[in-house]
Write a protein that holds these residues in place. Sequence first.
Motif, short mmCIF file in Angstrom:
data_model
loop_
_atom_site.label_atom_id
_atom_site.label_comp_id
_atom_site.label_asym_id
_atom_site.label_seq_id
_atom_site.Cartn_x
_atom_site.Cartn_y
_atom_site.Cartn_z
N LYS A 44 0.95 -1.42 -0.11
CA LYS A 44 0.25 0.18 -0.57
C LYS A 44 0.99 1.26 -0.17
O LYS A 44 0.60 1.96 -0.83
CB LYS A 44 -1.18 -0.42 1.13
N LEU A 45 1.89 1.65 1.02
CA LEU A 45 2.58 2.55 0.84
C LEU A 45 3.10 2.72 -0.25
O LEU A 45 4.01 4.00 -0.95
CB LEU A 45 3.62 2.62 2.31
N GLN A 46 3.59 1.83 -0.68
CA GLN A 46 4.57 1.63 -2.27
C GLN A 46 3.84 2.23 -3.58
O GLN A 46 4.17 2.70 -4.06
CB GLN A 46 5.24 0.47 -3.01
N ALA A 47 2.15 1.88 -3.68
CA ALA A 47 1.34 2.20 -4.48
C ALA A 47 1.65 3.55 -4.06
O ALA A 47 1.79 4.95 -5.44
CB ALA A 47 0.09 1.32 -4.76
N GLU A 48 1.79 4.47 -3.36
CA GLU A 48 1.13 5.96 -2.59
C GLU A 48 2.65 6.25 -2.85
O GLU A 48 1.98 6.99 -3.23
CB GLU A 48 1.19 6.10 -0.90
N ALA A 49 3.92 5.75 -2.89
CA ALA A 49 5.00 7.09 -3.50
C ALA A 49 4.94 6.85 -4.69
O ALA A 49 5.53 7.72 -5.28
CB ALA A 49 5.75 5.97 -2.75
N ARG A 50 4.39 6.07 -4.86
CA ARG A 50 4.09 5.80 -6.95
C ARG A 50 3.30 6.70 -7.36
O ARG A 50 4.03 7.44 -7.81
CB ARG A 50 3.99 4.22 -8.10
N GLU A 51 2.03 6.40 -6.73
CA GLU A 51 1.17 8.22 -7.07
C GLU A 51 1.68 9.43 -6.99
O GLU A 51 1.79 10.21 -7.71
CB GLU A 51 -0.25 8.10 -5.79
N LEU A 52 2.72 9.73 -5.18
CA LEU A 52 3.24 11.10 -4.95
C LEU A 52 4.53 10.78 -6.12
O LEU A 52 4.43 12.31 -6.20
CB LEU A 52 4.05 11.15 -4.03
#
Length: 174
Positions: A44-52
């Motif tokens: 989940k955090l990796q997906a948020e990081a990619r989005e940011l």
Amino acid sequence: MKRPAFVKAPVKALGWPGLAGLAALVLAVIAVVLSQRWDAQAVKLQAEARELRAKARPAAAAASAPVSVQQWQASLPPSSSRQQRLADLLELSIRLDLVGARTEHRLSTSEGLERMRVTMPLTGNYAQLRRFIGAALAHDPALSLDAVKLRRVSPMATDVDAELQWSLHGRAAP
């Protein structure tokens, strides 16, 4: 204190080494369950990081867009504002209760640009100096801090003697 029968039988059958192994097995199961949760959180955090990162790329590209020399030069303040900018710098040091001896300044011009080098010896505490430097740079975007020299008279002194060297950049008069 007597142990209940349901505790005695497994202890007797397994012995202490068996119980230690059983405890290790229970801890391993708990670790596996927790690691699955942690893996889900990591995904989940990796997906948020990619989005940011995806959101930040256009802003970074715009910020790093090349600016021509003419555009940069046109963005500098005109030479007519030089005295006011210098006065603002000096006034800011006075407002922050920094004691200054004498301020020296030298003007140089080259290829349509001017640079006024300002040397300011000041005395004040470290926090005052930091506030002054931050406020001065925020106030005038065409101001640069070229050098800082700090000296404390004694280890117990609260005040610091500072020599700040600034450059006021601007467009030279045609």
